[in-house]
Design a protein around this motif. Structure first.
Motif, PDB file in Angstrom:
ATOM      1  N   ILE A 118      27.566   1.291 -25.757  1.00  0.00           N
ATOM      2  CA  ILE A 118      26.855   0.012 -25.725  1.00  0.00           C
ATOM      3  C   ILE A 118      27.135  -0.796 -26.991  1.00  0.00           C
ATOM      4  O   ILE A 118      27.428  -1.998 -26.941  1.00  0.00           O
ATOM      5  CB  ILE A 118      25.341   0.253 -25.574  1.00  0.00           C
ATOM      6  N   ARG A 119      27.091  -0.132 -28.141  1.00  0.00           N
ATOM      7  CA  ARG A 119      27.271  -0.834 -29.404  1.00  0.00           C
ATOM      8  C   ARG A 119      28.694  -1.373 -29.565  1.00  0.00           C
ATOM      9  O   ARG A 119      28.907  -2.351 -30.279  1.00  0.00           O
ATOM     10  CB  ARG A 119      26.952   0.100 -30.569  1.00  0.00           C
ATOM     11  N   SER A 120      29.652  -0.708 -28.946  1.00  0.00           N
ATOM     12  CA  SER A 120      31.046  -1.121 -29.093  1.00  0.00           C
ATOM     13  C   SER A 120      31.492  -2.065 -27.985  1.00  0.00           C
ATOM     14  O   SER A 120      32.666  -2.448 -27.938  1.00  0.00           O
ATOM     15  CB  SER A 120      31.954   0.123 -29.109  1.00  0.00           C
ATOM     16  N   PHE A 121      30.575  -2.460 -27.118  1.00  0.00           N
ATOM     17  CA  PHE A 121      30.941  -3.284 -25.974  1.00  0.00           C
ATOM     18  C   PHE A 121      31.241  -4.723 -26.363  1.00  0.00           C
ATOM     19  O   PHE A 121      31.721  -5.506 -25.536  1.00  0.00           O
ATOM     20  CB  PHE A 121      29.841  -3.238 -24.911  1.00  0.00           C
TER      21      PHE A 121
ATOM     22  N   MET B 103      34.453 -10.670 -25.640  1.00  0.00           N
ATOM     23  CA  MET B 103      35.399 -11.784 -25.749  1.00  0.00           C
ATOM     24  C   MET B 103      36.408 -11.784 -24.603  1.00  0.00           C
ATOM     25  O   MET B 103      36.835 -12.844 -24.132  1.00  0.00           O
ATOM     26  CB  MET B 103      36.127 -11.721 -27.092  1.00  0.00           C
ATOM     27  N   GLU B 104      36.773 -10.586 -24.131  1.00  0.00           N
ATOM     28  CA  GLU B 104      37.698 -10.487 -23.003  1.00  0.00           C
ATOM     29  C   GLU B 104      37.067 -11.056 -21.732  1.00  0.00           C
ATOM     30  O   GLU B 104      37.720 -11.766 -20.967  1.00  0.00           O
ATOM     31  CB  GLU B 104      38.090  -9.021 -22.775  1.00  0.00           C
TER      32      GLU B 104
ATOM     33  N   LEU C  25      38.978   1.760 -31.218  1.00  0.00           N
ATOM     34  CA  LEU C  25      39.601   2.428 -30.073  1.00  0.00           C
ATOM     35  C   LEU C  25      39.571   1.532 -28.840  1.00  0.00           C
ATOM     36  O   LEU C  25      40.584   1.381 -28.139  1.00  0.00           O
ATOM     37  CB  LEU C  25      38.877   3.745 -29.776  1.00  0.00           C
ATOM     38  N   PHE C  26      38.425   0.913 -28.573  1.00  0.00           N
ATOM     39  CA  PHE C  26      38.315   0.035 -27.411  1.00  0.00           C
ATOM     40  C   PHE C  26      39.245  -1.167 -27.554  1.00  0.00           C
ATOM     41  O   PHE C  26      39.832  -1.624 -26.572  1.00  0.00           O
ATOM     42  CB  PHE C  26      36.870  -0.436 -27.231  1.00  0.00           C
TER      43      PHE C  26
ATOM     44  N   VAL D 260      26.388  -7.144 -29.939  1.00  0.00           N
ATOM     45  CA  VAL D 260      26.917  -8.025 -28.900  1.00  0.00           C
ATOM     46  C   VAL D 260      27.648  -9.211 -29.525  1.00  0.00           C
ATOM     47  O   VAL D 260      28.703  -9.626 -29.054  1.00  0.00           O
ATOM     48  CB  VAL D 260      25.778  -8.522 -27.976  1.00  0.00           C
ATOM     49  N   HIS D 261      27.118  -9.750 -30.634  1.00  0.00           N
ATOM     50  CA  HIS D 261      27.603 -11.031 -31.147  1.00  0.00           C
ATOM     51  C   HIS D 261      28.190 -10.999 -32.552  1.00  0.00           C
ATOM     52  O   HIS D 261      28.687 -12.033 -33.018  1.00  0.00           O
ATOM     53  CB  HIS D 261      26.472 -12.065 -31.102  1.00  0.00           C
TER      54      HIS D 261
END
Length: 432
Positions: free
Chosen positions: A32-35, A40-41, A159-160, A246-247
């Motif tokens: 969740i934190r890395s989403f 932006m995609e 990584l993401f 998120v931002h």
């Protein structure tokens, strides 16, 4: 017949439960934190406003919290192990289906609803299981379990981004889904534990089906004044807590930094988060300070660091603020969950944690979209982060109003509160 423990064993197989919770927290809140990398995609691919795209993460967080009483009730009835395993499967399936999305609605349903419900079945039972296995070292054990969030956030953001650059966002989601299916394996490590307090629970054998269902979901706690005030405080905290995840990446990109510089901010914050959780766990368990005072301090410092984000226009300063935010926000998390058993008793930990997660879902649902709406209205993220900080400072003010905040009685008095009364009996108070 299962072995009945007079009190939490404070070790033994409990450390394996901590290990399971470590990976579970990593694969739930680390994802969740890395989403923000995908944020932006999605904005670019679907051509939507930031406020609408923000609902993907917010729905997932809100469902994870709002459905937590279901996970708690199922765990009370059937044990945490099968519930966590089922949740791990659903969370991976939601991310898998999201990789085929053709609209934001598809992402709302797959990531928001399906994965969010899976996260609800994983997170609350696993954290409650850690609390049931520990007493004296509960905050330290919880902090160790939650270090999975910090380590995974450090690793997952770059990584993401690498996965997105290599396989595009659809292929990246497929890989993340495969990672999430490992939650099923983690669930098998949660061994059932029967405590003496479980046998003396509040349930009435002659109660109606509706009454038994109410007890199963912990609904009598709704009349418990201190618990409800604590819920209000955590809800306010939760409203601003997730906004940077998120931002913050989008804020860095807005200032002209490239995608890897932006993602690295989250990685550094994650390392600070890890340090904060470990220090907070040690500090709380050494009993040098009261848990309530520690929680108010960490919450206030987190709010201040969020309000300072708009000042970070240069990369070094923005990095420093991110480190402060990561440390303080990481430090407050294990204290929140360690205080809860002292308010309601360890026998009610599943129900109370489920209700807490459900009611604080209001903050998780509205926080990121409200931040995105402020950005769309003002043209930048200044107001968004100022509002986030204000919510956390408001939460710390509510925590100060808890009964006997300036004094402390023995913890053994806490679990005996009459849940039929809206306030603690005369002479008792919360050992916060």
């Amino acid at each position: 017949m299962p072995v009945v423990h007079p009190e939490p064993p404070d070790g033994g197989w409990g450390w394996m439960v901590v290990l399971a919770a470590f990976f579970q927290s990593a694969l739930v809140f680390g994802v969740i934190r890395s989403f923000g990398v995908f944020f932006m995609e999605f904005v670019g691919y679907f051509g939507e406003l930031a406020g609408r795209v923000s609902w993907i993460t917010s729905i997932g967080i809100a469902v994870q919290q709002f459905a937590s009483p279901v996970g708690s009730a199922l765990s009370t009835q059937y044990g945490a192990r099968p519930v966590v395993m089922a949740g791990g499967f659903l969370s991976g399936l939601g991310l898998l289906l999201a990789s085929f999305a053709t609209s934001l609605t598809h992402l709302y349903l797959s990531i928001g609803l399906l994965s969010g419900f899976g996260w609800a079945l994983v997170f609350t039972p696993s954290v409650a299981s850690v609390a049931r296995y520990f007493k004296k070292r509960r905050t330290l054990a919880t902090g160790l379990a939650f270090t999975g969030v910090g380590l995974s956030s450090f690793a997952f953001s770059p990584l993401f981004q690498l996965l997105v650059d290599t396989y595009a966002w659809r292929g990246a989601l497929l890989v993340v889904a495969g990672m999430s299916f490992n939650l099923v394996v983690c669930g098998t490590l949660i061994r059932p534990l029967t405590l003496k307090e479980d046998l003396a629970g509040p349930g009435d054998p002659g109660a109606s089906c509706l009454g038994k269902l109410s007890t199963l979901f912990g609904l009598p706690l709704l009349s418990h004044g201190p618990f409800m005030r604590f819920v209000l405080a955590v809800t306010l905290i939760n409203t601003g807590y997730f906004i940077p995840y998120v931002h913050l990446v989008a804020r860095a990109r807005e200032l002209g930094f490239d995608e890897y510089q932006a993602a690295f901010l989250m990685s550094v914050a994650a390392v600070a988060d890890l340090c904060g959780r470990l220090l907070s766990g040690w500090l709380a368990d050494c009993r040098a300070f009261r848990l309530g005072h520690i929680l108010v301090a960490w919450t206030s410092l987190t709010g201040i660091s969020l309000a300072l984000v708009p000042l970070g226009r240069g990369y070094p300063l923005l990095m420093a603020i991110s480190v402060c935010y990561g440390f303080f926000s990481g430090a407050l998390t294990p204290v929140v969950f360690s205080i809860l058993p002292e308010i309601v008793g360890i026998g009610r930990i599943f129900g109370s944690m489920g209700l807490l997660q459900m009611m604080e879902s209001i903050g998780g649902l509205l926080g990121a979209p409200f931040s995105g709406w402020l950005r769309d209205m003002t043209g930048d993220y200044t107001a968004s982060f100022l509002a986030a900080g204000a919510f956390l400072l408001a939460g710390s003010l509510v925590l100060v109003t808890l009964p006997n905040f300036s004094s402390c009685l023995e913890i053994s008095h806490i679990g005996t509160l009459d849940l039929g009364s809206p306030v603690p009996p005369t002479g008792s108070g919360l050992c916060l």
